[in-house]
Write a protein that holds these residues in place. Structure first.
Motif, PDB file in Angstrom:
ATOM      1  N   ASN A   2      -6.034  67.449  25.117  1.00  0.00           N
ATOM      2  CA  ASN A   2      -4.598  67.623  25.344  1.00  0.00           C
ATOM      3  C   ASN A   2      -3.861  67.678  24.008  1.00  0.00           C
ATOM      4  O   ASN A   2      -4.330  67.127  23.008  1.00  0.00           O
ATOM      5  N   PRO A   3      -2.680  68.313  23.984  1.00  0.00           N
ATOM      6  CA  PRO A   3      -1.857  68.244  22.773  1.00  0.00           C
ATOM      7  C   PRO A   3      -1.539  66.783  22.437  1.00  0.00           C
ATOM      8  O   PRO A   3      -1.310  65.974  23.339  1.00  0.00           O
ATOM      9  N   ILE A   4      -1.514  66.458  21.165  1.00  0.00           N
ATOM     10  CA  ILE A   4      -1.288  65.076  20.744  1.00  0.00           C
ATOM     11  C   ILE A   4       0.139  64.860  20.259  1.00  0.00           C
ATOM     12  O   ILE A   4       0.802  63.907  20.660  1.00  0.00           O
ATOM     13  N   GLN A   5       0.637  65.762  19.411  1.00  0.00           N
ATOM     14  CA  GLN A   5       1.946  65.544  18.786  1.00  0.00           C
ATOM     15  C   GLN A   5       3.074  66.389  19.366  1.00  0.00           C
ATOM     16  O   GLN A   5       4.210  66.258  18.923  1.00  0.00           O
ATOM     17  N   VAL A   6       2.800  67.235  20.331  1.00  0.00           N
ATOM     18  CA  VAL A   6       3.813  68.183  20.793  1.00  0.00           C
ATOM     19  C   VAL A   6       5.030  67.480  21.381  1.00  0.00           C
ATOM     20  O   VAL A   6       6.187  67.807  21.048  1.00  0.00           O
ATOM     21  N   ASP A   7       4.829  66.515  22.262  1.00  0.00           N
ATOM     22  CA  ASP A   7       5.977  65.822  22.853  1.00  0.00           C
ATOM     23  C   ASP A   7       6.799  65.111  21.783  1.00  0.00           C
ATOM     24  O   ASP A   7       8.032  65.112  21.829  1.00  0.00           O
ATOM     25  N   ASP A   8       6.113  64.514  20.815  1.00  0.00           N
ATOM     26  CA  ASP A   8       6.810  63.813  19.738  1.00  0.00           C
ATOM     27  C   ASP A   8       7.607  64.798  18.882  1.00  0.00           C
ATOM     28  O   ASP A   8       8.752  64.526  18.499  1.00  0.00           O
ATOM     29  N   PHE A   9       7.012  65.947  18.579  1.00  0.00           N
ATOM     30  CA  PHE A   9       7.730  66.967  17.817  1.00  0.00           C
ATOM     31  C   PHE A   9       8.948  67.454  18.578  1.00  0.00           C
ATOM     32  O   PHE A   9      10.048  67.587  18.013  1.00  0.00           O
ATOM     33  N   ASN A  10       8.775  67.736  19.866  1.00  0.00           N
ATOM     34  CA  ASN A  10       9.895  68.240  20.656  1.00  0.00           C
ATOM     35  C   ASN A  10      11.070  67.271  20.638  1.00  0.00           C
ATOM     36  O   ASN A  10      12.238  67.683  20.558  1.00  0.00           O
ATOM     37  N   TYR A  11      10.773  65.986  20.709  1.00  0.00           N
ATOM     38  CA  TYR A  11      11.844  64.991  20.712  1.00  0.00           C
ATOM     39  C   TYR A  11      12.566  64.969  19.361  1.00  0.00           C
ATOM     40  O   TYR A  11      13.805  64.955  19.314  1.00  0.00           O
ATOM     41  N   VAL A  12      11.811  64.971  18.270  1.00  0.00           N
ATOM     42  CA  VAL A  12      12.429  64.971  16.947  1.00  0.00           C
ATOM     43  C   VAL A  12      13.264  66.232  16.747  1.00  0.00           C
ATOM     44  O   VAL A  12      14.403  66.182  16.265  1.00  0.00           O
ATOM     45  N   ASN A  13      12.710  67.366  17.099  1.00  0.00           N
ATOM     46  CA  ASN A  13      13.413  68.629  16.910  1.00  0.00           C
ATOM     47  C   ASN A  13      14.718  68.647  17.702  1.00  0.00           C
ATOM     48  O   ASN A  13      15.755  69.142  17.225  1.00  0.00           O
ATOM     49  N   LYS A  14      14.682  68.098  18.902  1.00  0.00           N
ATOM     50  CA  LYS A  14      15.893  68.002  19.720  1.00  0.00           C
ATOM     51  C   LYS A  14      16.943  67.140  19.033  1.00  0.00           C
ATOM     52  O   LYS A  14      18.138  67.469  19.036  1.00  0.00           O
ATOM     53  N   GLN A  15      16.509  66.032  18.439  1.00  0.00           N
ATOM     54  CA  GLN A  15      17.453  65.152  17.741  1.00  0.00           C
ATOM     55  C   GLN A  15      18.025  65.822  16.496  1.00  0.00           C
ATOM     56  O   GLN A  15      19.210  65.660  16.178  1.00  0.00           O
ATOM     57  N   VAL A  16      17.198  66.577  15.780  1.00  0.00           N
ATOM     58  CA  VAL A  16      17.676  67.319  14.612  1.00  0.00           C
ATOM     59  C   VAL A  16      18.788  68.279  15.016  1.00  0.00           C
ATOM     60  O   VAL A  16      19.855  68.343  14.379  1.00  0.00           O
ATOM     61  N   GLU A  17      18.559  69.026  16.080  1.00  0.00           N
ATOM     62  CA  GLU A  17      19.563  69.986  16.537  1.00  0.00           C
ATOM     63  C   GLU A  17      20.831  69.287  16.992  1.00  0.00           C
ATOM     64  O   GLU A  17      21.950  69.782  16.760  1.00  0.00           O
ATOM     65  N   ALA A  18      20.689  68.139  17.620  1.00  0.00           N
ATOM     66  CA  ALA A  18      21.857  67.387  18.082  1.00  0.00           C
ATOM     67  C   ALA A  18      22.695  66.896  16.902  1.00  0.00           C
ATOM     68  O   ALA A  18      23.933  66.972  16.934  1.00  0.00           O
ATOM     69  N   VAL A  19      22.035  66.399  15.858  1.00  0.00           N
ATOM     70  CA  VAL A  19      22.759  65.920  14.678  1.00  0.00           C
ATOM     71  C   VAL A  19      23.463  67.079  13.988  1.00  0.00           C
ATOM     72  O   VAL A  19      24.639  66.968  13.596  1.00  0.00           O
ATOM     73  N   LYS A  20      22.795  68.189  13.844  1.00  0.00           N
ATOM     74  CA  LYS A  20      23.400  69.351  13.205  1.00  0.00           C
ATOM     75  C   LYS A  20      24.613  69.844  13.990  1.00  0.00           C
ATOM     76  O   LYS A  20      25.646  70.188  13.413  1.00  0.00           O
ATOM     77  N   ALA A  21      24.482  69.848  15.313  1.00  0.00           N
ATOM     78  CA  ALA A  21      25.589  70.321  16.157  1.00  0.00           C
ATOM     79  C   ALA A  21      26.792  69.389  16.076  1.00  0.00           C
ATOM     80  O   ALA A  21      27.946  69.837  16.006  1.00  0.00           O
ATOM     81  N   SER A  22      26.540  68.089  16.076  1.00  0.00           N
ATOM     82  CA  SER A  22      27.645  67.128  16.070  1.00  0.00           C
ATOM     83  C   SER A  22      28.334  67.027  14.717  1.00  0.00           C
ATOM     84  O   SER A  22      29.528  66.738  14.635  1.00  0.00           O
TER      85      SER A  22
END
Length: 385
Positions: A114-134
């Motif tokens: 199974n993928p190991i880091q994909v869920d963790d990456f997706n969460y970080v990337n989502k937070q990055v986009e949220a910070v940039k947007a805000s």
């Protein structure tokens, strides 16, 4: 020549001091007083915070702080089929705390179910986009994934840590390691990840006279042969990555509660490392005399970058700004394209294990802010150039 995508003049290795709430919840999980789901909720909350803090303090390469890990390597590698944690590594090099790292063993055919880091990456990337947007920030920010080097699967345990029925010879194991990493990189790329950093202690340990002798005895090969073997396995593991995925490697001499394990300059591995390893960027420790001088950088090809770890994450006090600038200039004298091939960082993360180094959270961020300040003075305000 532009920097590889996701690399910045002020960069970092990846880990930050763990919040108390994460450490307490992790202990509860171990004692069965909390669930893994409980831990992930706490991690999510604090990862969102550390993503924002990284950006607010001037970093553009952003990680999850390795908040989901107790060890920089074990937590990832245990997700591979056929790999288990059993006992501890035997070495003459131990910290004053008496700690030796956990020992990994290969108990069966190695795989990547199974993928190991994909869920963790997706969460970080989502937070990055949220910070940039805000914040309305226009600067480039990259979510970076840090994973242990492929060599971490087998190197410290040697032949005795590999099941002879599953692998009578080692070449099929090395092939399976490469396939597992190829699959993980494919999964990460499909999720949108464009920068993966491999964390490797073994190439750095081969620079230590005592540890290289131990490794030679353990594997029945010379240090030079082991260096080439490590490079070959890493190259095979990243051989199918897309052209627009940046691969970096960090060579670590150990980082447990502000203590190191290995010492010795890079000369024993330098030529093979720089000319033979097919990565884009090297994160190298140069924070004190145990790392040797900068002369091994003479082997650096013109198309590669070194993130120079001349600052220290191991001590609480701030590094001397002018001394760091002079160190950068000195190192540049060995690089074909001078300062253009260098970036700046601390020698390692602030918390390669959950225990963390001996400094406070505010001291950690003060160090990061100083690093960004130095980088802007040396290279200008645009740290992506």
């Amino acid at each position: 020549m532009p920097l590889p995508a996701g690399v910045y003049r002020a960069d970092h290795v990846g880990s930050f001091l763990r919040p108390k709430a994460i450490l307490e919840t992790r202990e509860k999980v171990e004692s069965q007083a909390a669930t893994a789901e409980d831990l992930r909720k706490v991690e999510d909350e604090h990862i969102a915070t550390v993503v924002r803090e990284q950006i607010e303090n001037g970093l553009q390469s952003v990680t999850d702080g390795e908040y989901r890990r107790a060890w920089f390597h074990i937590d990832f590698l245990q997700h591979l089929a056929g790999v288990e944690k059993r006992g501890h590594v035997t070495s003459t090099n131990v910290t004053s705390h008496g700690m030796t790292p956990p020992r990994l063993v290969v108990v069966g055919k190695l795989g990547h179910p199974n993928p190991i880091q994909v869920d963790d990456f997706n969460y970080v990337n989502k937070q990055v986009e949220a910070v940039k947007a805000s914040s309305g920030a226009s600067q480039t920010v990259t979510a970076k994934v840090c994973i242990p080097s492929p060599t971490m699967v087998y190197f410290r345990g040697g032949r005795d840590a590999i099941d002879a029925d599953a692998y009578p010879t080692l070449e099929p194991l090395f092939d399976d390691i490469a396939k597992a990493y190829q699959a993980e990189l494919d999964d990460l790329y499909a999720a949108g990840c464009r920068f993966v950093q491999l964390d490797d202690t073994n190439l750095a340990y081969l620079c230590d006279e005592g540890m290289s002798k131990e490794a030679a005895q353990r594997h029945g090969k010379t240090p030079a042969e082991l260096t080439q073997q490590c490079v070959d396995i890493i190259n095979a593991s990243i051989s199918k990555r897309p052209k627009d995925m940046t691969i970096g490697i960090h060579l670590c001499r150990g980082n447990f509660r502000s203590q190191w394990f290995a010492q010795g300059g890079y000369e024993p591995v330098a030529e093979t490392l720089f000319k033979g390893l097919n990565v884009d960027v090297y994160f190298l420790e140069f924070d004190d005399a145990r790392s040797g001088d900068f002369s091994p950088l003479r082997h650096l090809p013109e198309d590669k970058i070194v993130v120079l770890g001349v600052m220290s994450s191991k001590k609480a006090e701030l590094d001397d700004k002018e001394a760091m600038i002079e160190r950068l200039k000195e190192a540049a004298g060995y690089c074909p394209r001078g300062l253009d091939q260098l970036c700046l960082s601390h020698q390692c993360g602030f918390s390669s294990t959950k225990e963390g180094n001996d400094l406070t959270v505010e001291e950690q961020w003060a160090k990061v802010r100083l690093e960004v300040e130095i980088a802007k003075q040396v290279w200008g305000d645009d740290l992506s150039q």
